[in-house]
Design a protein around this motif. Sequence first.
Motif, PDB file in Angstrom:
ATOM      1  N   GLU A  42       0.834  -1.198   0.000  1.00  9.54           N
ATOM      2  CA  GLU A  42       0.000   0.000   0.000  1.00  9.54           C
ATOM      3  C   GLU A  42       0.876   1.257   0.000  1.00  9.54           C
ATOM      4  O   GLU A  42       0.666   2.183  -0.786  1.00  9.54           O
ATOM      5  N   ILE A  43       1.900   1.260   0.864  1.00 12.17           N
ATOM      6  CA  ILE A  43       2.812   2.410   0.933  1.00 12.17           C
ATOM      7  C   ILE A  43       3.541   2.576  -0.395  1.00 12.17           C
ATOM      8  O   ILE A  43       3.668   3.680  -0.929  1.00 12.17           O
ATOM      9  N   GLN A  52       2.599   1.709  -3.351  1.00 19.66           N
ATOM     10  CA  GLN A  52       1.729   2.221  -4.409  1.00 19.66           C
ATOM     11  C   GLN A  52       1.357   3.675  -4.167  1.00 19.66           C
ATOM     12  O   GLN A  52       1.270   4.460  -5.099  1.00 19.66           O
ATOM     13  N   ARG A  53       1.169   4.018  -2.904  1.00 18.89           N
ATOM     14  CA  ARG A  53       0.803   5.398  -2.586  1.00 18.89           C
ATOM     15  C   ARG A  53       1.926   6.345  -2.981  1.00 18.89           C
ATOM     16  O   ARG A  53       1.700   7.417  -3.517  1.00 18.89           O
TER      17      ARG A  53
END
Lengths: 378, 286
Positions: free
Chosen positions: A199-200, A202-203
């Motif tokens: 998630e990190i 991709q963010r």
Amino acid sequence: MLLSAPVLRRSLVRLKGFNDVQSVLTLDKIVKRYGTTTALGPVDIQVKKGELLTLLGPSGCGKTTTLHIIAGLTRPTEGQLLLSGRDITSLAPPYRDMGLVFQNYALFPHRTIGQNIAFGLRMRKVPKDEITTRVRRMLEIVGLPNVADRFPHQLSGGQRQRVALARALVIEPSILLLDEPLSNLDALLRKKMRLELREIQQRLGITTIFVTHDQDEAFEMSDRVILMNSGNIEQVGSPEDLYDRPQTRFAAQFIGEASLIEGDVVEREGEDLVVDIGHGLLVPARAVTAGMGRGTRAILMTRPERVELTIAGEDGIAGMRIAKRVFQGERILFDLETPGGQNFQCSVPSIEKYRDLKPGQQVGARFQECRAIPVSRS
Amino acid sequence: MPIDQLASANPPHANRAIVEPAIDLSRVGRLLFTVAVAALYVFLLAPLLIVIYASFSPDQANTYDISRASLRWYRAFLDSDSFVSAFKFSVMLALIASVLATVIGFVTAYGIVRFLGKKREIGRSLAMLPMMVPHILISLSLLLLLTQLPIPEMAALVIGHVLICLPFTIAGITASLEGVDADVEAAAYTLGASRWVVLREVTLPLVAPGVLSALIFAFIISFGDVYIALFLSGPGMTTLPIEIFSYIQWESSPVIAAITTVQIVMIVLFGLLIERLVGLRTAMRL
Ligand SMILES: Nc1ncnc2c1ncn2[C@@H]1O[C@H](COP(=O)(O)OP(=O)(O)OP(=O)(O)O)[C@@H](O)[C@H]1O
Ligand SMILES: [Mg+2]
């Protein structure tokens, strides 16, 4: 005009890096030898901007070596390394701008968490106030806003792992390198961190190379996977590709549960083959590569969940003998043997129809989505 | 009572919870052990205690009534130019030699730990060799060698002392460096630190306790050396042990005891300091 071969090659490589805007990092025929033994290569890898690329492979296959070559900690014996088209093969690590997270985190034990994360910024002579704000923001991103004044030994494994990630991310590296960052965590935390890490990544949209020997991890997190085996690249592709269309015997065996059955190609039409696995038993299969014409040997790859067990009267290839039966609760796993003596596995739901089947009994099998791998490539 | 039985003796509270034997064997063992250790300490420390006692003597005699204790011989030591200058010279020599031995020891240890790989053990054993050779032989060889070379006598003495200190500094710092994860250094390196900055900001702070202990150890060894100084010191270069040595050949007086007591106090203080530093080091690991 005369150009020496290396010069020509170099300019071609430069051109290649230039044209291929997508590739941020290129490993061009990288080889690493220790004495006379080759630990790695030659490997060619192209890393695309913003992707999470995973190096997957068994212990000792050269994953860490590859990562350290990229980070500059190990010097390749041969080959070239291009970062955005620029040759960085002999550039020292401090100038490479890579964020490396070590397997054991390698935090500075004598520094607080805040100082650990600030280290890279301090080396870059970032002004003090800016360091403070960036460290705080980074700690928030990794979900540890209140630990800045603690020391590494006062944190749990999962927290240390996040700090190591924060320390690597805060310098906004051109590429993030992760060497089995989750392998020291317990199973539950590992699963949670997988999603969080992804998630990190991709963010922030950061190009990442991730090393693991855990295929579940590789499948869940990656855009692309590079499967490595004893210093060489076995296959490159999306997780789906690797699972569904293994190109080699190693790939088929390493990824997922696979059974391999050898046979002769007796018919080919486009990608669709019919393979004789002995005693005239014919199995339909899909070819993973070109060049498996009639009369060649092929390896059929099946997966337990893709084989349907059939009993008398049902539509299947008869003549299989049950060699072993393992009751797993929800499912039953059967080891079946072809008349030619080759074994394969078959997993069926735990329903009445299958529950009473015993080793030694004759059953049939229906193969679905069977893949055929040429023998020569394995 | 065999040692292994002593070692496996349960802590008293563990015993109490389970059974309450009439005679607690483990307690007897513990008592015997304590007595043995106490005896050992008496054996080791008695001579020192006698020296300390003698140093406070009010007169020439070695035995006296403790109520008559005096600082007379300490004053005599401070008033004696030859002893004081020998003391100063020894301190200076030990400072130079221990700093040099520590710096060289650090570089050597770093090379052994980080660059020798599988040959590490060979490197370490080679570095330890001078420790096995009697100092008098090292001294003799140095005398033969160094008198052939055009170097000042002071340098010869320093070289000799560095040589006998090196095995200890190398051993101590090697052990310290082995506790530093090479990946931690690599991490700093990839984060933008030059080799020098990695050394300054990561490696040195992490091995500082070990390095300081090595320094103190080297100081003590150099300070107490007799053989090297005996052979290699030239005129005007008398170390304290040599001064003591030549003094007691002619006369015996409690001033020697006073000087020795000063040294004992110094060494005990250093020892406590090392203990603290090493304790610190263990605390800094997880
Ligand atoms: N300094 C070295 N000297 C000699 N051989 C080495 C050295 N470093 C690595 N190798 C060899 O190179 C090969 C690849 O090692 P590498 O550490 O890259 O494996 P890996 O894929 O990261 O394995 P793991 O999953 O166990 O971490 C191994 O066979 C290893 O023995
Ligand atoms: Mg590795």
